[in-house]
Motif scaffolding. Structure first.
Motif: not given
Length: 339
Positions: A180-201, A239-245
């Motif tokens: 492992l060299v590096d990682s970059y992770h993000r979450t955008d909470g706006k995605g709920l309406p566009f990809l989900h399972i409506k019931a069961g939770g 991001v990873l490419l630039k961060r690791n030259n």
């Protein structure tokens, strides 16, 4: 004290025997091979049809093959991480079931739920656990039975998904410049309406109404997901490419989440990395969610050489996204011959 690097030392996979190809699918729903292929790149997908078998079955199959292939002592495994969106049960964890079936005596287990980013996130977590020096060996599994949450009356989504599992063994090493060299992770909470399972939770528990109205299947607004996915994965890799030259020429392989061939091609174009370096097996398996990335590693292991820079990138429900930079640690062809 020497720095501990986390490396993948083995790869294995499992896909069910039953093949659902586009011709058969076109007899189930109003679609055809040309429509599916031109829009997704998918020709067939594997489906777990046996009654009473779930995600843990495929995960266990992949893990057993991994242990056999790597010839490690199961008692030296410290943890099992299973990335899945389709657990066998709400609880217990799928990972605990896999551990029990494997008979591991010195490990603990837990699931990671991050949709299509699940395996990449779990791999990052496992690597950090190894780097801590507390754990010697960890099995990371990506597994999903997507057919269980696919509506085969919905022509927009049912051609996309398949079932499968992939597993990797992560170990520690003091050898420099691999792992492992590096990682970059993000979450955008706006995605709920566009990809989900409506019931069961807990918001909308299962009921006769939710079953009758087919609310337990994956809902997706494809155009929105496409746009967000291409932008996010491309930006994360930059991001990873630039961060690791590094430049695009320093990358030997790109492991994209296998959601849609058009998305993969668009990410390749955005990065300026030719498709010859982008590993694709979506035509055979479809989108297997958390299983996509380890199945790519399993299929293409023979092409990897020690020191290869590999970019992982994915995007999934919840609009989770990210990228991971990894330097391959062994001769893949020699290991792949043990399949």
């Amino acid at each position: 004290m020497a720095r501990i690097n986390a490396v993948i030392t083995g790869v294995a996979g499992y896909v069910p025997d039953y093949i659902l190809n586009n011709e058969e699918l076109s007899r189930m729903v109003d679609t055809n091979d040309e429509w599916i292929t031109t829009r997704t790149g998918i020709k067939e997908r594997r489906i777990l049809t046996e009654e009473g078998l779930g995600t843990s079955y495929m995960a266990r199959k992949a893990a057993k093959l991994l242990l056999k292939k790597t010839e490690v002592d199961p008692d030296t495994i410290g943890a099992i991480l299973v990335a899945t969106t389709t657990p066998d049960y709400v609880h217990p964890s799928t990972a605990s079931i896999v551990l029990g079936k494997l008979g591991l005596k010195n490990a603990f287990a837990f699931d990671i739920s991050a949709a299509c980013c699940g395996f990449m996130y779990a791999l990052d977590v496992a690597c950090k656990m190894i780097q801590s020096g507390v754990y010697k060996r960890i099995i990371v599994i990506g597994a999903d039975k997507m057919s269980a949450i696919t509506d085969y009356r919905d022509r927009a989504t049912c051609p996309l998904f398949g079932d499968g599992a992939g597993a990797v063994l992560v170990e520690g090493t003091t050898e420099e410049n691999i792992g492992l060299v590096d990682s970059y992770h993000r979450t955008d909470g706006k995605g709920l309406p566009f990809l989900h399972i409506k019931a069961g939770g807990s918001v909308c528990p299962s009921s006769r109404f939710t079953v009758d109205h087919r609310l337990h299947y994956t809902y997706q607004e494809g155009r929105t997901v496409f746009r967000y996915a291409v932008t996010a994965m491309g930006d994360d890799c930059d991001v990873l490419l630039k961060r690791n030259n590094l430049t695009k020429d320093d990358i030997a392989h790109v492991v994209c989440h296998q959601a849609n061939l058009r998305i993969i091609e668009a990410v390749s174009k955005r990065l300026g990395i030719p498709m010859e370096k982008v590993l694709v097996n979506i035509q055979h398996y479809g989108n297997t969610s958390a299983a996509c990335m380890p199945l790519v590693l399993w299929d293409f292991e023979s092409q990897f050489k020690k020191g290869d820079n590999i970019l992982f990138t994915a995007f999934g429900a919840g609009f989770v996204n990210g990228a991971l930079l990894y330097k391959w640690a062994y001769d893949g062809k020699t290991a792949a011959d043990k399949k």
